[in-house]
Design a protein around this motif. Sequence first.
Motif, mmCIF file in Angstrom:
data_model
loop_
_atom_site.group_PDB
_atom_site.id
_atom_site.type_symbol
_atom_site.label_atom_id
_atom_site.label_comp_id
_atom_site.label_asym_id
_atom_site.label_seq_id
_atom_site.Cartn_x
_atom_site.Cartn_y
_atom_site.Cartn_z
ATOM 1 N N THR A 467 0.824 -1.210 0.000
ATOM 2 C CA THR A 467 0.000 0.000 0.000
ATOM 3 C C THR A 467 0.858 1.260 0.000
ATOM 4 O O THR A 467 0.502 2.264 -0.620
ATOM 5 C CB THR A 467 -0.943 0.000 1.222
ATOM 6 O OG1 THR A 467 -1.727 -1.192 1.190
ATOM 7 C CG2 THR A 467 -1.874 1.200 1.197
ATOM 8 N N CYS A 470 1.856 1.900 -3.521
ATOM 9 C CA CYS A 470 0.705 2.413 -4.273
ATOM 10 C C CYS A 470 0.430 3.869 -3.928
ATOM 11 O O CYS A 470 0.100 4.682 -4.810
ATOM 12 C CB CYS A 470 -0.533 1.562 -3.992
ATOM 13 S SG CYS A 470 -0.458 -0.094 -4.698
ATOM 14 N N ILE A 489 -7.635 4.312 -9.802
ATOM 15 C CA ILE A 489 -6.802 3.272 -9.190
ATOM 16 C C ILE A 489 -7.274 2.958 -7.774
ATOM 17 O O ILE A 489 -7.377 1.783 -7.379
ATOM 18 C CB ILE A 489 -5.323 3.709 -9.197
ATOM 19 C CG1 ILE A 489 -4.784 3.667 -10.625
ATOM 20 C CG2 ILE A 489 -4.487 2.816 -8.282
ATOM 21 C CD1 ILE A 489 -3.401 4.244 -10.782
ATOM 22 N N MET A 493 -8.497 -0.625 -6.375
ATOM 23 C CA MET A 493 -7.665 -1.303 -5.370
ATOM 24 C C MET A 493 -8.512 -2.121 -4.406
ATOM 25 O O MET A 493 -8.064 -3.150 -3.888
ATOM 26 C CB MET A 493 -6.829 -0.280 -4.587
ATOM 27 C CG MET A 493 -5.577 0.194 -5.308
ATOM 28 S SD MET A 493 -4.732 1.536 -4.426
ATOM 29 C CE MET A 493 -4.125 0.668 -2.961
ATOM 30 N N SER A 498 -3.151 -4.344 -5.745
ATOM 31 C CA SER A 498 -2.140 -3.612 -6.500
ATOM 32 C C SER A 498 -2.261 -3.826 -8.001
ATOM 33 O O SER A 498 -1.636 -3.107 -8.778
ATOM 34 C CB SER A 498 -0.744 -4.023 -6.029
ATOM 35 O OG SER A 498 -0.598 -5.423 -6.129
ATOM 36 N N LEU A 501 -2.898 -0.982 -10.498
ATOM 37 C CA LEU A 501 -1.880 -0.149 -11.139
ATOM 38 C C LEU A 501 -1.808 -0.410 -12.638
ATOM 39 O O LEU A 501 -1.203 0.363 -13.375
ATOM 40 C CB LEU A 501 -0.511 -0.397 -10.503
ATOM 41 C CG LEU A 501 -0.360 -0.008 -9.028
ATOM 42 C CD1 LEU A 501 1.038 -0.320 -8.551
ATOM 43 C CD2 LEU A 501 -0.684 1.457 -8.811
ATOM 44 N N SER A 517 -2.187 -9.516 -3.406
ATOM 45 C CA SER A 517 -2.463 -8.115 -3.712
ATOM 46 C C SER A 517 -3.616 -7.553 -2.900
ATOM 47 O O SER A 517 -3.546 -6.448 -2.393
ATOM 48 C CB SER A 517 -2.749 -7.953 -5.209
ATOM 49 O OG SER A 517 -3.889 -8.721 -5.571
ATOM 50 N N CYS A 521 -2.713 -4.525 -0.500
ATOM 51 C CA CYS A 521 -2.870 -3.254 -1.207
ATOM 52 C C CYS A 521 -4.274 -2.691 -1.227
ATOM 53 O O CYS A 521 -4.728 -2.201 -2.255
ATOM 54 C CB CYS A 521 -2.339 -3.392 -2.636
ATOM 55 S SG CYS A 521 -0.553 -3.507 -2.690
ATOM 56 N N SER A 527 -4.110 6.879 1.513
ATOM 57 C CA SER A 527 -4.601 6.860 0.126
ATOM 58 C C SER A 527 -5.712 7.891 -0.050
ATOM 59 O O SER A 527 -5.713 8.679 -0.999
ATOM 60 C CB SER A 527 -5.134 5.462 -0.232
ATOM 61 O OG SER A 527 -4.235 4.447 0.111
#
Length: 869
Positions: A467, A470, A489, A493, A498, A501, A517, A521, A527
Motif C-alpha cells: 500500500t 501504491c 486506481i 484497489m 495492486s 496499477l 495483492s 494493497c 490513500s
Amino acid sequence: MDPTAKLTKALLFNASEPKVAWQLFKRILSLPAGEHFPVAVDTITRILIRAKMMNELDELHQRLLQHSTLPLHILHPCLTSSIAVSANSGLSGNTLSHFKAFRSRFPDNPPSVHLYNCLVRSCIKAGSGDHVAWLYKDMKVAGIAPETYTINILIGFLCDSGRLEEAYQLFDKMPDKGCKPNEFTYGILVRGYCRAGDSCRGLQLLSEMKSRGFAPNKVVYNTLISAFCKEGKNDDAEKLVERMKEEGLCPDIVTFNSRISALCDAGKTLEACRIFRDMQIDKDLGLPTPTIITYNLMLKGFCKGGQLKDAESLFEIMKSDSSLLNIESYNIWLSGLIRNRRILEARLVLKEMIDIGIKPNVYSYNIVMDGLCKNGMLSDARALTSVMTSNGILPDAVTYSTLLNGFCSRGKVLQANSVLHNMMQSGCFPTPYTCNILLHSLWKEDKTSEAEKLLQKMHERGYGVDTVTCNIILDGLCNHGKLDKAIEIVNDMWTHGSAALGNLGNSFIGLIDDRDSVKKCVPDLISYSIIISGLCKADRVDEAKRKFLEMMGKHLQPDSAIYDTFIRCFCKEGKLSAAFRVLKDMEKRGCSKTIHTFNSLILGLGRKNQIFEMHGLIDEMSEKGISPDVYTYNNLLSCLCEGGRAKDAPLVLEEMLQKGISPNISSFRTLITAFCKATDINAAHEVFEISLDVCGHKEALYSLMFNELVSGGLVAEAGELFESALDRSFDVSNFLYKDLFERLCKDDKLEDAKALLNKLIEKGYGFDPAGLMPVIEGLRKRGNTGEAEELSERMMEMISEDNVENRNGQHRMGFMFGSRNKDGANDWQSLIQRDDGSGVTLKVLKRLQKGWGRGSLLGKRPQEDASIF
C-alpha cells in the motif's frame, strides 16, 4: 520396544532434517497409536514450524482430523497441543484455521480454557482484533468459563486499542462470570487510563483497589506518578509519592526516573531538573542516588528542549565520572547537537569518542549522517560511509536509506541510484522502505519509466508492491495533474489490490502477485488523504466530500490531517462558517487540533480582517500546549499590514523573537513591503537591517529592498545596496537594475551608472544587453561619443554571444553567479563561512520597543555566536 517409541526416538534424532522427520512421522501415523504418539505429534509440530514448512503443517492437521483409528482420548489432546504450539509460535492465521476445523470436528468436546488463552494472546500479538472477538464468543458457545487471566488479557487488549469503556464494562462484569479481579487486573486498567490521558480515573481505581483489599504495588504507583507528570499535575504526583511512603512503599529509583522521564517528554525540563537536583543533594531524606539512566534522561530532556548550554554542562559533569557515561550518553549528546544544527561539534564528538575508547556504533554514525543530509552536506555525508568502514563499522540499511533520502530530497536521482548500487555491492540489501524513497523521488521528478524499472527490480527481489508503494504512485499522479487516474486506481484497489496499477497503461500489471495483492494493497487512510487533498486543490470540493463519506463507509476513521485539508480549503475560499463546521465535527470525533488547524483558521480570519479573533486562537493554542510557529505569526503580520495597521507589526515581531521563533524571509518581505507602501522608508530600512541579523545576508532580502528603493525614487540608497549585492556575488536577475540605470541617467548621475555598469562587467556578470541603453544614450547626450560607441560595441557582442548560445541549443540564463560552491567543494568549509543570523540579541527587542522610523539605521551589528549557526 514399541515401534512408535522407536520412530519417535528417530524423529528427535532427525530434528535438524525436517524433511526426513516428516517422512518418519507419516510412518508413525500408519502404525497403531502407542503411548509415545502425543510426544511424536508435539515434536513434529515444532520441527515443521522451525523449518517454516507450512504446507506440511496444514497436512499434519488434516491427517490428524481424518484419522479413523485413533481413540478420542489420544487424538483430542494431540490436536489441542499442536494448536497451542502453533499459537505460541506466532502463527495466528494458520492456527485459527486449524482451531476452527478442530471445533467443527469435535463440537461436543471443546478444548480447555488454556488453549483459548493461547489463541487469544496469539491473535492480539498479530493485531487480529476480529479474531479475538470471535474466540471470546466461541468460549461462550462452548460453555468454557473464562479465568481471571483470560479477562486480564482481554482487558489489556481493549485498553491498548483505546476501547476503555468496553474494558471497564468487562472488568465490571467479572464477578458475574465467576472470576474475580486481582491486582494485575487493576494494574492493567490503571495503565490503560493513564495512557489515554485520564490519570484521575486511574487514581479512582487505585482507591477502589484498596477498598477491595488489594495492596497497590510500586508498578501501579509509578504508572500513575508518571502519568500525572506528563499531564502537568506535579502536585498530584508529589502527593502520590508521599502516599507511597505512608503505605510503606519507599519510592525507588524507578519512581524518580519515571517522573524525570515524563516531565522531560512533556517539555517540563525545569521541574525535572528540580527533582534531579534534589536526588543529588538531599540524600539524607532517603532519596535514591541518580544512576547513569537518570543522568541520560536529564541529558535527553535538555537536548530535546533546546537547552544546549545546560546539556553541555551536565555532559561535562558526566565525563568527569566514567561510571556516569556510556555509548547511549554520547548518542544522546550527538542527537542534541544535530537537532540544534551544531554539526561541526558533532563531528568532533565522534572523534572524541574514539580517543577515549568509547567506540561509536552504527547508531552514532547514523545520527551524524542524518544531520549532514538534512543540512545539504551530501558530499561529507557520503564520505562518512568511508569513515565508518575504516573504523570497523559497516553502514546498515538506515545509513544508506538516510543518504539516499538526502539525495532524493534535492532531486539528485542519479546520485541516489549510485547510493543504491553501492548499498547492494556492500551486501546490505535495500529494504522496501529504501526502494520507496527512490520511487517517490522518481515520481516527483516525473521519471515514470525509471520508476517502472525500479518497481520491476523490487518485484525481482521479492519485495512486491504494498500500500505504501501504491500511495507513492497515487501522490505522483495527483501532483502531475492525473487526479482522475489516481481516483480510478483507488476505486479498483478495493477489488483488485495492486493489480489496479495496470490502469496506468504500462507493464505495472505484470509486477503483481494476485494471491497477496488484495491483502497488501487495499487503500488506507493515507490513500484517501492524497485523493481528498488533490480534489480540494483542484476546487472539486463536492467530490472530496463524497470521497470522505466513502472512506467512512469503508470503516477508515478520519484523522486530523484530513480534517485540516478541508479546513484549509474552506478558509482559502473565505468560507469560515463551513470551516468551523468541519472543526466541530473534528472535535466530535476526538481528533485533536493541530498547528495546521490553527494556522488555517488564522489565515481565514486574517482574510476577513478579524484581528481580535486571530489573537483569540493564538491564546487557545497556548492553552492547549501548541506553540505558534513562524507561519502563525506571518498570517497575523499579513493581516495587520494589509489592513493598514503596519504600526502594530513590531509588537508581533517582538513577541516572535521573545518566544524564540525566528522570523523568516516571508515575515520581513511583508513588513518591508508594507512600510514602503506607506512611504515610511526609514522604518523599512530598520526592518531590512534586522532581517540581515536574523536571516543572514540573503539575495532575496537585498533584491526586495533594492526594488522598493528604486520604485520609491531613492536611487542613491539603491545604488549603494546594489553595489553591496555585487560585492557579495549575488545573482542579480531579480534586481530592477535597468530601472536604476535609467533613473541615475535621468537624474544626471551618469558617472554613478557607469561605475555600477563597469562593476557588473568586471565581476563577470552576464546581463540583459538592454541595460546598457540608458547609459549609452546619456553619454551621447553629453557628447561622449567615444565611450558611447565602446558600450554600443559591447552590447552588440553580448547580443551576438546570446544568439550563438541559442543556436547551440543552450538556454541563456542572462545572469551568472559570482563565486558559488561547485560540486565536490568542501561542505564543512562553506558552512563555516555562512552568515545566517546567529547573532540576534535583545538589543533588537529594545529597538522594536522604541518604535519605527525614528533615529538612524542599526549601528554596530551584534557579535556572532561562537557556534557555526
